[in-house]
Design a protein around this motif. Sequence first.
Motif, short mmCIF file in Angstrom:
data_model
loop_
_atom_site.label_atom_id
_atom_site.label_comp_id
_atom_site.label_asym_id
_atom_site.label_seq_id
_atom_site.Cartn_x
_atom_site.Cartn_y
_atom_site.Cartn_z
N VAL A 22 0.86 -1.18 0.00
CA VAL A 22 0.00 0.00 0.00
C VAL A 22 0.89 1.24 0.00
O VAL A 22 1.74 1.40 0.88
CB VAL A 22 -0.94 0.05 1.22
CG1 VAL A 22 -1.83 1.29 1.15
CG2 VAL A 22 -1.78 -1.20 1.31
N PHE A 24 0.98 5.01 0.60
CA PHE A 24 0.22 6.04 1.31
C PHE A 24 0.67 7.40 0.80
O PHE A 24 1.79 7.85 1.09
CB PHE A 24 0.45 5.92 2.82
CG PHE A 24 -0.14 4.67 3.39
CD1 PHE A 24 -1.45 4.67 3.87
CD2 PHE A 24 0.58 3.49 3.42
CE1 PHE A 24 -2.01 3.50 4.39
CE2 PHE A 24 0.03 2.33 3.93
CZ PHE A 24 -1.27 2.33 4.42
N LYS A 64 -3.41 4.69 -1.62
CA LYS A 64 -4.39 5.35 -0.75
C LYS A 64 -4.07 6.83 -0.68
O LYS A 64 -3.03 7.23 -0.15
CB LYS A 64 -4.37 4.74 0.65
CG LYS A 64 -5.40 5.37 1.57
CD LYS A 64 -5.35 4.78 2.97
CE LYS A 64 -6.34 5.53 3.85
NZ LYS A 64 -6.18 5.20 5.26
N ILE A 90 -7.62 3.41 -3.86
CA ILE A 90 -8.71 3.08 -2.95
C ILE A 90 -9.17 4.36 -2.26
O ILE A 90 -8.50 5.39 -2.31
CB ILE A 90 -8.29 2.03 -1.89
CG1 ILE A 90 -7.15 2.55 -1.01
CG2 ILE A 90 -7.93 0.71 -2.58
CD1 ILE A 90 -6.85 1.67 0.18
N SER A 92 -9.76 7.11 0.46
CA SER A 92 -8.99 7.59 1.61
C SER A 92 -9.76 7.36 2.91
O SER A 92 -9.20 7.50 3.99
CB SER A 92 -8.65 9.07 1.45
OG SER A 92 -9.83 9.84 1.42
N ASN A 96 -6.43 2.52 8.14
CA ASN A 96 -5.22 1.69 8.15
C ASN A 96 -5.47 0.38 8.86
O ASN A 96 -4.95 -0.66 8.47
CB ASN A 96 -4.08 2.47 8.78
CG ASN A 96 -3.77 3.73 8.00
OD1 ASN A 96 -4.16 3.86 6.84
ND2 ASN A 96 -3.11 4.68 8.63
#
Length: 187
Positions: A22, A24, A64, A90, A92, A96
């Motif tokens: 992922v 971020f 994300k 994806i 927001s 997490n």
Amino acid sequence: YMKISAYKVSDTYMPNVEGCAVIFLHDFYDSPHVYGHMVFSDFLEWIEFTIEAFEEYRIPYIIKPHPNQIPDSQTVVESLEQKYPNANFISSKITNKQLVDNGVKIGLSVYGTVAHELVYMGIPVILCGKNPHSSYDFCFTARSKNEYRDLLKNCMNINFTQGYKQEVESFYYMHNLNRTEHSKALM
């Protein structure tokens, strides 16, 4: 300071993230060099390099967006969606904790708070350059583009050393709680 909790459960659609990296995103307009040396000149160069490396190495990834980004940053995200049609973005609003509970393998950021949050929940994190966690060993921090590329290439095989959770607790205390009366007054 995050306006939205990383642990609040969201009812937003949760895609299959099991075994994925992922990425971020940062707010593209929020101080990329606040901690000094950064491997890339800005967040856009970082994300493009990361996407291209993951696609080259065929590593499954999702992106994300930052939950508190400004509208101009959302425009950058939209241009990335156009430039990289195979990238999976994806919401927001997905937390997490939801990502961890659904099997993400590793997280990537330049210097975000997501680093200690994910590590504490047992997910390794790769960072790029100086960051608040630099004095600790619980994150994998690249100091050059070549080192970052090597970390990306091998990211699915990264494992922690013992004691990582205690290191996160120490970091959290020193970074957030260990304040003098004078520093509290400045906040």
